[in-house]
Design a protein around this motif. Structure first.
Motif, PDB file in Angstrom:
ATOM      1  N   SER A   1       0.826  -1.205   0.000  1.00 11.10           N
ATOM      2  CA  SER A   1       0.000   0.000   0.000  1.00 11.10           C
ATOM      3  C   SER A   1       0.863   1.259   0.000  1.00 11.10           C
ATOM      4  CB  SER A   1      -0.935   0.017   1.218  1.00 11.10           C
ATOM      5  OG  SER A   1      -2.111  -0.723   0.957  1.00 11.10           O
ATOM      6  N   ALA A   2       2.000   1.215   0.706  1.00 11.33           N
ATOM      7  CA  ALA A   2       2.911   2.359   0.712  1.00 11.33           C
ATOM      8  C   ALA A   2       3.445   2.625  -0.700  1.00 11.33           C
ATOM      9  CB  ALA A   2       4.060   2.108   1.682  1.00 11.33           C
ATOM     10  N   ILE A   3       3.756   1.542  -1.419  1.00 14.87           N
ATOM     11  CA  ILE A   3       4.211   1.696  -2.807  1.00 14.87           C
ATOM     12  C   ILE A   3       3.063   2.205  -3.679  1.00 14.87           C
ATOM     13  CG2 ILE A   3       5.032   0.434  -4.845  1.00 14.87           C
ATOM     14  CD1 ILE A   3       6.567  -1.416  -2.928  1.00 14.87           C
ATOM     15  N   ALA A   4       1.856   1.709  -3.424  1.00 18.29           N
ATOM     16  CA  ALA A   4       0.686   2.163  -4.190  1.00 18.29           C
ATOM     17  C   ALA A   4       0.455   3.668  -4.000  1.00 18.29           C
ATOM     18  CB  ALA A   4      -0.552   1.374  -3.772  1.00 18.29           C
TER      19      ALA A   4
ATOM     20  N   LEU B   1       3.324   0.376   9.593  1.00 16.93           N
ATOM     21  CA  LEU B   1       4.454  -0.126   8.800  1.00 16.93           C
ATOM     22  C   LEU B   1       5.762   0.071   9.554  1.00 16.93           C
ATOM     23  CD1 LEU B   1       5.510  -1.295   6.128  1.00 16.93           C
ATOM     24  CD2 LEU B   1       5.581   1.047   5.230  1.00 16.93           C
ATOM     25  N   ARG B   2       5.951   1.235  10.178  1.00 14.13           N
ATOM     26  CA  ARG B   2       7.175   1.491  10.949  1.00 14.13           C
ATOM     27  C   ARG B   2       7.310   0.492  12.090  1.00 14.13           C
ATOM     28  NH1 ARG B   2       5.260   6.979  10.586  1.00 14.13           N
ATOM     29  NH2 ARG B   2       6.418   8.117   8.971  1.00 14.13           N
ATOM     30  N   ARG B   3       6.201   0.249  12.790  1.00 13.00           N
ATOM     31  CA  ARG B   3       6.247  -0.658  13.948  1.00 13.00           C
ATOM     32  C   ARG B   3       6.668  -2.060  13.536  1.00 13.00           C
ATOM     33  NH1 ARG B   3       2.946  -4.323  15.874  1.00 13.00           N
ATOM     34  NH2 ARG B   3       1.232  -3.775  14.470  1.00 13.00           N
ATOM     35  N   LEU B   4       6.081  -2.583  12.457  1.00 15.18           N
ATOM     36  CA  LEU B   4       6.424  -3.933  12.017  1.00 15.18           C
ATOM     37  C   LEU B   4       7.830  -3.990  11.427  1.00 15.18           C
ATOM     38  CD1 LEU B   4       3.145  -5.351  10.439  1.00 15.18           C
ATOM     39  CD2 LEU B   4       4.363  -6.178  12.448  1.00 15.18           C
ATOM     40  N   THR B   5       8.258  -2.928  10.775  1.00 12.74           N
ATOM     41  CA  THR B   5       9.608  -2.888  10.220  1.00 12.74           C
ATOM     42  C   THR B   5      10.645  -3.032  11.333  1.00 12.74           C
ATOM     43  OG1 THR B   5       8.910  -1.492   8.374  1.00 12.74           O
ATOM     44  CG2 THR B   5      11.259  -1.495   8.897  1.00 12.74           C
ATOM     45  N   ARG B   6      10.412  -2.311  12.440  1.00 12.88           N
ATOM     46  CA  ARG B   6      11.327  -2.416  13.587  1.00 12.88           C
ATOM     47  C   ARG B   6      11.250  -3.797  14.219  1.00 12.88           C
ATOM     48  NH1 ARG B   6       9.280   2.841  14.700  1.00 12.88           N
ATOM     49  NH2 ARG B   6       7.788   1.930  16.173  1.00 12.88           N
ATOM     50  N   LYS B   7      10.041  -4.296  14.417  1.00 15.04           N
ATOM     51  CA  LYS B   7       9.869  -5.576  15.111  1.00 15.04           C
ATOM     52  C   LYS B   7      10.483  -6.733  14.339  1.00 15.04           C
ATOM     53  CE  LYS B   7       6.390  -8.423  17.412  1.00 15.04           C
ATOM     54  NZ  LYS B   7       4.957  -8.547  17.799  1.00 15.04           N
ATOM     55  N   LEU B   8      10.331  -6.740  13.017  1.00 14.80           N
ATOM     56  CA  LEU B   8      10.845  -7.827  12.182  1.00 14.80           C
ATOM     57  C   LEU B   8      12.291  -7.600  11.749  1.00 14.80           C
ATOM     58  CD1 LEU B   8       7.676  -8.299   9.928  1.00 14.80           C
ATOM     59  CD2 LEU B   8       8.448  -9.835  11.749  1.00 14.80           C
ATOM     60  N   ASN B   9      12.813  -6.396  12.059  1.00 15.65           N
ATOM     61  CA  ASN B   9      14.197  -6.057  11.676  1.00 15.65           C
ATOM     62  C   ASN B   9      14.382  -6.275  10.164  1.00 15.65           C
ATOM     63  OD1 ASN B   9      16.777  -5.174  12.035  1.00 15.65           O
ATOM     64  ND2 ASN B   9      17.330  -6.712  13.571  1.00 15.65           N
ATOM     65  N   VAL B  10      13.482  -5.708   9.403  1.00 17.89           N
ATOM     66  CA  VAL B  10      13.343  -6.034   7.987  1.00 17.89           C
ATOM     67  C   VAL B  10      14.593  -5.744   7.173  1.00 17.89           C
ATOM     68  CG1 VAL B  10      12.086  -5.479   5.865  1.00 17.89           C
ATOM     69  CG2 VAL B  10      10.839  -5.768   8.013  1.00 17.89           C
ATOM     70  N   GLN B  11      15.165  -4.541   7.336  1.00 18.22           N
ATOM     71  CA  GLN B  11      16.298  -4.179   6.482  1.00 18.22           C
ATOM     72  C   GLN B  11      17.473  -5.132   6.659  1.00 18.22           C
ATOM     73  OE1 GLN B  11      14.540  -1.988   8.417  1.00 18.22           O
ATOM     74  NE2 GLN B  11      14.695   0.117   7.622  1.00 18.22           N
TER      75      GLN B  11
ATOM     76  N   ILE C   1      14.510  -2.114  -0.149  1.00 20.38           N
ATOM     77  CA  ILE C   1      14.877  -1.455   1.105  1.00 20.38           C
ATOM     78  C   ILE C   1      14.824   0.053   0.948  1.00 20.38           C
ATOM     79  CG2 ILE C   1      16.777  -1.087   2.745  1.00 20.38           C
ATOM     80  CD1 ILE C   1      17.552  -4.035   2.248  1.00 20.38           C
ATOM     81  N   ASN C   2      15.294   0.570  -0.170  1.00 19.79           N
ATOM     82  CA  ASN C   2      15.217   2.011  -0.412  1.00 19.79           C
ATOM     83  C   ASN C   2      13.762   2.481  -0.447  1.00 19.79           C
ATOM     84  OD1 ASN C   2      17.972   2.275  -0.520  1.00 19.79           O
ATOM     85  ND2 ASN C   2      18.089   2.311  -2.759  1.00 19.79           N
ATOM     86  N   ALA C   3      12.889   1.662  -1.077  1.00 23.50           N
ATOM     87  CA  ALA C   3      11.464   2.019  -1.128  1.00 23.50           C
ATOM     88  C   ALA C   3      10.857   2.003   0.263  1.00 23.50           C
ATOM     89  CB  ALA C   3      10.723   1.052  -2.046  1.00 23.50           C
ATOM     90  N   LEU C   4      11.257   1.033   1.084  1.00 18.66           N
ATOM     91  CA  LEU C   4      10.769   0.943   2.447  1.00 18.66           C
ATOM     92  C   LEU C   4      11.210   2.165   3.259  1.00 18.66           C
ATOM     93  CD1 LEU C   4       9.506  -0.492   4.898  1.00 18.66           C
ATOM     94  CD2 LEU C   4      11.638  -1.805   5.109  1.00 18.66           C
ATOM     95  N   GLU C   5      12.484   2.505   3.163  1.00 15.69           N
ATOM     96  CA  GLU C   5      13.001   3.634   3.939  1.00 15.69           C
ATOM     97  C   GLU C   5      12.427   4.957   3.450  1.00 15.69           C
ATOM     98  OE1 GLU C   5      17.214   2.957   3.738  1.00 15.69           O
ATOM     99  OE2 GLU C   5      17.151   1.523   5.413  1.00 15.69           O
ATOM    100  N   PHE C   6      12.141   5.050   2.162  1.00 14.06           N
ATOM    101  CA  PHE C   6      11.482   6.238   1.615  1.00 14.06           C
ATOM    102  C   PHE C   6      10.085   6.377   2.220  1.00 14.06           C
ATOM    103  CE2 PHE C   6       8.690   8.274  -1.462  1.00 14.06           C
ATOM    104  CZ  PHE C   6       9.401   9.407  -1.835  1.00 14.06           C
ATOM    105  N   ALA C   7       9.409   5.237   2.407  1.00 13.88           N
ATOM    106  CA  ALA C   7       8.032   5.265   2.911  1.00 13.88           C
ATOM    107  C   ALA C   7       7.969   5.643   4.385  1.00 13.88           C
ATOM    108  CB  ALA C   7       7.377   3.911   2.696  1.00 13.88           C
TER     109      ALA C   7
END
Length: 350
Positions: free
Chosen positions: A216-219, A241-251, A342-348
């Motif tokens: 959805s962030a990309i959309a 999205l930020r909360r789950l990114t931190r919790k899953l350590n996505v990058q 990862i760049n798209a995620l950090e941009f979002a």
């Protein structure tokens, strides 16, 4: 190159597909080689039509984007089996993506231009061209899991005596933007290294939710409809999205898994059939241990030992070399780099 031609009836093909997913494996085991030969012939028979559609796609994609990436593939047996299991009413002879080709273009505008070329092509001499079956626009109507892209389904049609044997075979053409493809590649990577069946709407709920939110962030960035079930308000969407990114350590996880996939050797340079991949996100270390066929029991024990330690910073997975090789074949090195996603995620989330 000699292309395969269909050698079996639709009834024989469907019977082989039924045996592949049957709960009772007696028939499959007893007739394994014959059933496999039927499935492989039916799949391989799509290679010639696929080549024809791929060449057209290549020409059209380059017209709208000189840097477009075009690839083709025949569906792998595990993917065929999974799809037949997911869609109980589907018969193998009806499967429309045994042969598939894909174009990845820079952005939505170029993707729509490419779609326009296909629409124009269908309007010119429609009776003499391949038969258009339907399209599925998952950009205007995203899937619940976040998948976005456009699928065009065609039936091969030729007036040539030599090639009429392929008439009626279905080919799927996928069109994606660069960001949509980066998302799909990330899903494949996480599915492989976590054992989560994310593509089939299975797997861990938090990873599924993360990818739906990120889609959805990309959309939003592409000014397209959001994924069903994700927050309509941008602030709420990005907060979750930020909360789950931190919790899953996505990058860190994605960088590590992508690096691990590149580190695994090619099938022809090792006797190992499986690898235990252990990624420590805190120490930022990666260890890979290969196991031969006769050592798979040891591999399972080693894997269990890491899991029992229950260290949240340590991710371990036992990967078959066949699975890793298949993914590397489906996604060339350029797209195995997680940087775009990862760049798209950090941009979002910034």
């Amino acid at each position: 190159m000699a292309f395969a031609i269909p050698q079996y009836t639709r009834e024989e093909i469907n019977h082989a597909g039924d045996c592949l997913i049957a709960e009772e494996k007696v028939i499959w085991i007893a007739n394994h080689d014959h059933m496999l030969a039927i499935i492989n012939n039916w799949r391989s028979s799509h290679a010639f039509p696929l080549q024809s559609f791929k060449m057209t796609l290549l020409v059209r994609a380059k017209k709208v984007d000189s840097k477009a990436i075009v690839a083709q593939r025949l569906k792998r047996l595990p993917s065929i089996e999974l799809k037949l299991r997911r869609f109980k009413d589907m018969r193998l002879s009806q499967m429309q993506d045994l042969g598939g080709c894909r174009a990845v273009v820079a952005n939505i505008r170029r993707l729509r231009s490419l779609m326009k070329l296909y629409e124009q092509g269908r309007s010119k001499n429609p009776t003499k061209r391949h038969e258009f079956v339907h399209n599925k626009d998952y950009i205007l109507c995203p899937k619940d899991d976040g998948y976005r892209g456009v699928h065009l389904i065609y039936r091969y049609k030729s007036t040539s005596q030599k090639h009429r044997i392929y008439n009626g075979l279905k080919i799927e053409i996928q069109l994606r933007s660069r960001l949509q493809h980066a998302w799909a590649t990330a899903v494949e990577t996480v599915s492989l290294f976590t054992g989560q069946a994310l593509k089939s709407s299975g797997g861990e709920a938090e990873w599924r939710r993360f990818f739906a939110l990120m889609s959805s962030a990309i959309a939003l960035r592409e000014k397209q409809p959001l994924v069903p079930g994700t927050p309509i308000e941008k602030a709420k969407l990005l907060e979750e999205l930020r909360r789950l990114t931190r919790k899953l350590n996505v990058q860190k996880a994605l960088r590590g898994w992508t690096y691990a996939l590149k580190r695994l050797p090619a099938k022809n340079v090792t006797n190992a059939v499986a690898f235990l991949v252990v990624l420590d996100l805190k120490a930022w270390t990666l260890n890979t241990t290969g196991f031969k066929k006769e050592e798979l029991g040891k591999a399972s024990e080693a894997y269990l030992a890491v899991e029992k330690a229950a260290n949240p910073d340590v991710h371990a997975v036992l990967v078959s070399l066949e699975s890793a090789h298949a993914m590397r074949s489906a996604y060339p090195n350029y797209y195995l780099d997680a940087t775009t996603f990862i760049n798209a995620l950090e941009f979002a989330i910034r």
